[in-house]
Scaffold this motif. Structure first.
Motif, PDB file in Angstrom:
ATOM      1  N   ALA A 152      42.570  34.027  15.160  1.00  0.00           N
ATOM      2  CA  ALA A 152      41.681  34.315  15.896  1.00  0.00           C
ATOM      3  C   ALA A 152      42.022  34.592  17.380  1.00  0.00           C
ATOM      4  O   ALA A 152      41.259  35.402  18.005  1.00  0.00           O
ATOM      5  CB  ALA A 152      40.783  33.185  15.891  1.00  0.00           C
ATOM      6  N   ALA A 153      43.133  33.905  17.769  1.00  0.00           N
ATOM      7  CA  ALA A 153      43.143  34.050  19.260  1.00  0.00           C
ATOM      8  C   ALA A 153      43.692  35.502  19.577  1.00  0.00           C
ATOM      9  O   ALA A 153      43.632  36.032  20.753  1.00  0.00           O
ATOM     10  CB  ALA A 153      44.388  33.112  19.895  1.00  0.00           C
ATOM     11  N   GLY A 154      44.264  36.330  18.793  1.00  0.00           N
ATOM     12  CA  GLY A 154      44.734  37.512  18.815  1.00  0.00           C
ATOM     13  C   GLY A 154      44.185  38.796  18.307  1.00  0.00           C
ATOM     14  O   GLY A 154      44.444  39.816  18.419  1.00  0.00           O
ATOM     15  N   ALA A 155      42.853  38.173  17.939  1.00  0.00           N
ATOM     16  CA  ALA A 155      42.143  39.224  17.243  1.00  0.00           C
ATOM     17  C   ALA A 155      41.483  40.132  18.204  1.00  0.00           C
ATOM     18  O   ALA A 155      40.880  39.941  19.202  1.00  0.00           O
ATOM     19  CB  ALA A 155      40.743  38.667  16.392  1.00  0.00           C
ATOM     20  N   THR A 156      41.369  41.425  17.777  1.00  0.00           N
ATOM     21  CA  THR A 156      40.900  42.634  18.434  1.00  0.00           C
ATOM     22  C   THR A 156      39.431  43.006  18.005  1.00  0.00           C
ATOM     23  O   THR A 156      39.383  43.457  16.768  1.00  0.00           O
ATOM     24  CB  THR A 156      41.894  43.787  18.627  1.00  0.00           C
ATOM     25  N   PRO A 188      51.248  37.405  23.139  1.00  0.00           N
ATOM     26  CA  PRO A 188      52.510  36.942  23.872  1.00  0.00           C
ATOM     27  C   PRO A 188      53.441  38.282  24.394  1.00  0.00           C
ATOM     28  O   PRO A 188      54.017  38.106  25.222  1.00  0.00           O
ATOM     29  CB  PRO A 188      53.115  35.926  23.073  1.00  0.00           C
ATOM     30  N   ASN A 189      53.695  39.355  23.461  1.00  0.00           N
ATOM     31  CA  ASN A 189      54.239  40.444  23.720  1.00  0.00           C
ATOM     32  C   ASN A 189      53.817  41.511  24.700  1.00  0.00           C
ATOM     33  O   ASN A 189      54.484  42.184  24.814  1.00  0.00           O
ATOM     34  CB  ASN A 189      54.762  41.120  22.479  1.00  0.00           C
ATOM     35  N   ASP A 190      52.754  41.244  24.971  1.00  0.00           N
ATOM     36  CA  ASP A 190      51.985  42.414  25.925  1.00  0.00           C
ATOM     37  C   ASP A 190      51.739  41.625  27.275  1.00  0.00           C
ATOM     38  O   ASP A 190      50.774  40.678  27.180  1.00  0.00           O
ATOM     39  CB  ASP A 190      50.632  42.877  25.257  1.00  0.00           C
ATOM     40  N   PRO A 191      52.536  42.022  28.375  1.00  0.00           N
ATOM     41  CA  PRO A 191      52.183  41.446  29.662  1.00  0.00           C
ATOM     42  C   PRO A 191      50.649  41.363  30.180  1.00  0.00           C
ATOM     43  O   PRO A 191      49.991  40.447  30.722  1.00  0.00           O
ATOM     44  CB  PRO A 191      52.834  42.267  30.505  1.00  0.00           C
ATOM     45  N   ASN A 196      45.200  33.333  29.747  1.00  0.00           N
ATOM     46  CA  ASN A 196      44.715  32.212  29.185  1.00  0.00           C
ATOM     47  C   ASN A 196      43.109  32.140  29.012  1.00  0.00           C
ATOM     48  O   ASN A 196      42.491  30.967  28.847  1.00  0.00           O
ATOM     49  CB  ASN A 196      44.747  31.061  30.143  1.00  0.00           C
ATOM     50  N   ASP A 197      42.695  33.307  28.866  1.00  0.00           N
ATOM     51  CA  ASP A 197      40.981  33.648  28.781  1.00  0.00           C
ATOM     52  C   ASP A 197      40.743  33.280  27.344  1.00  0.00           C
ATOM     53  O   ASP A 197      39.560  32.818  27.207  1.00  0.00           O
ATOM     54  CB  ASP A 197      40.913  35.023  29.330  1.00  0.00           C
ATOM     55  N   ASN A 198      41.281  33.525  26.489  1.00  0.00           N
ATOM     56  CA  ASN A 198      40.828  33.451  25.042  1.00  0.00           C
ATOM     57  C   ASN A 198      40.555  32.054  24.721  1.00  0.00           C
ATOM     58  O   ASN A 198      41.346  31.035  24.574  1.00  0.00           O
ATOM     59  CB  ASN A 198      41.888  34.035  23.992  1.00  0.00           C
ATOM     60  N   LEU A 199      39.469  31.828  24.262  1.00  0.00           N
ATOM     61  CA  LEU A 199      38.913  30.153  23.727  1.00  0.00           C
ATOM     62  C   LEU A 199      39.690  29.948  22.919  1.00  0.00           C
ATOM     63  O   LEU A 199      40.309  28.557  22.680  1.00  0.00           O
ATOM     64  CB  LEU A 199      37.594  30.318  23.583  1.00  0.00           C
ATOM     65  N   PHE A 200      40.153  30.685  21.708  1.00  0.00           N
ATOM     66  CA  PHE A 200      40.832  30.204  20.400  1.00  0.00           C
ATOM     67  C   PHE A 200      42.384  29.747  21.032  1.00  0.00           C
ATOM     68  O   PHE A 200      42.810  28.814  20.644  1.00  0.00           O
ATOM     69  CB  PHE A 200      40.890  31.200  19.484  1.00  0.00           C
TER      70      PHE A 200
END
Length: 306
Positions: A152-156, A188-191, A196-200
């Motif tokens: 969920a944290a990395g979902a686009t 984490p691989n994309d600067p 820290n914005d993503n709630l998940f």
């Protein structure tokens, strides 16, 4: 030169007059039975053009009303989901404040971690909320769930807007993409996306800090949760503003409909009292023409020889 009037001419003229009287009676009977003074284009060529225009505008307004109802339902459902998310977030904050005191044993922190994980799972469920079979937080890709619990944290999610036309040239977006609610995806691989914005992501970090017993990590998560709470309040305010605007548009549409219906009634509807009066007059004229006609037709050569 004097025109010779024959019996045949008298008979033909009589028939024409009788047919004219019958036509008037028929027209008034049609108006009386339908309640309308315009039943076909020839009744009032000018009036029918206005009538068709009013009908067209009323039909368009009916569609606008349907769009308004759909937009209101979508926004109200979105607001409900935001309210539920806010409650989950508030509970997560309360637990975080409790954990940040530094007086809790690791066993207590583990219990808090367990509830935080459940709250995160609940937020994923809310992020995948459906309204009428459509996912409300995935932009225009309403047939696809935007979040999976593990990622969920990395979902686009899709950023597309679903717009409803609520007036002539007036369109309003009723949906709210998930990134505006739960934050941009973490990578984490994309600067650019190491934020820290993503709630998940915040809840993931909080869960890890609770597991490690890291008070600084827990305190850091508390500040980030407060930031996300502000975002939820802004999102609900945006939904409320759109609902207010749509309600104003809805009232305007209803006022326009009332005016158009009044104009249409004045153009199309018959004055029943006047129609009945004219009908009775035409019937009397018709009976009189039949009476006179019977005397004209009965005249023959024998009558002249008497």
């Amino acid at each position: 030169m004097t025109t010779r009037v024959t019996q045949g001419m008298l008979n033909n003229q009589l028939l024409r007059n009788i047919n004219t009287n019958l036509t008037r009676i028929n027209n008034h009977q049609n108006q009386l039975s339908t309640g309308r003074q315009i039943n076909k284009a020839s009744d009032d060529p000018v009036g029918i053009t206005f009538s068709l225009r009013y009908r067209s505008e009323l039909s368009a307004n009916d569609q606008y009303e349907t769009n308004v109802d759909a937009a209101v339902s979508w926004l109200e459902y979105t607001d409900t989901m935001l309210a539920q998310s806010g409650e989950v977030l508030q509970r997560a904050r309360e637990l975080t404040v409790k954990a940040a005191t530094g007086t809790n044993p690791q066993q207590a922190l583990n219990a808090i971690k367990s509830e935080i994980d459940q709250l995160r799972a609940q937020l994923v469920n809310i992020g995948n909320s459906e309204f009428n079979g459509k996912y409300v937080f995935n932009g225009q890709l309403t047939d696809k769930a935007p979040y999976e619990e593990a990622t969920a944290a990395g979902a686009t999610v899709d950023h597309g807007e679903i717009k409803f036309e609520i007036g002539v040239g007036v369109r309003i977006a009723a949906n709210m993409p998930g990134n505006k609610v739960f934050g941009e995806p973490y990578d984490p691989n994309d600067p650019v996306k190491q934020n820290n914005d993503n709630l998940f992501r915040v809840l993931d970090d909080l869960s890890k800090s609770l597991e490690d017993g890291s008070i600084p990590g827990i305190e850091n998560a508390l500040g980030r949760l407060d930031t996300r709470m502000d975002v939820f309040l802004e999102a609900r305010a945006d939904v409320g503003a759109k609902l207010n605007r749509i309600e104003l548009a809805q009232a305007r549409i209803q006022d326009i409909n009332t005016n158009l219906q009044t104009l249409q009634s004045k153009t199309e509807d018959a004055d029943i009292a006047e129609v009945i009066t004219n009908l009775k007059t035409d019937e009397n004229v018709y009976q009189a023409s039949l009476s006179v006609g019977s005397k004209i037709i009965s005249t023959s050569l024998v009558d002249f020889l008497r």
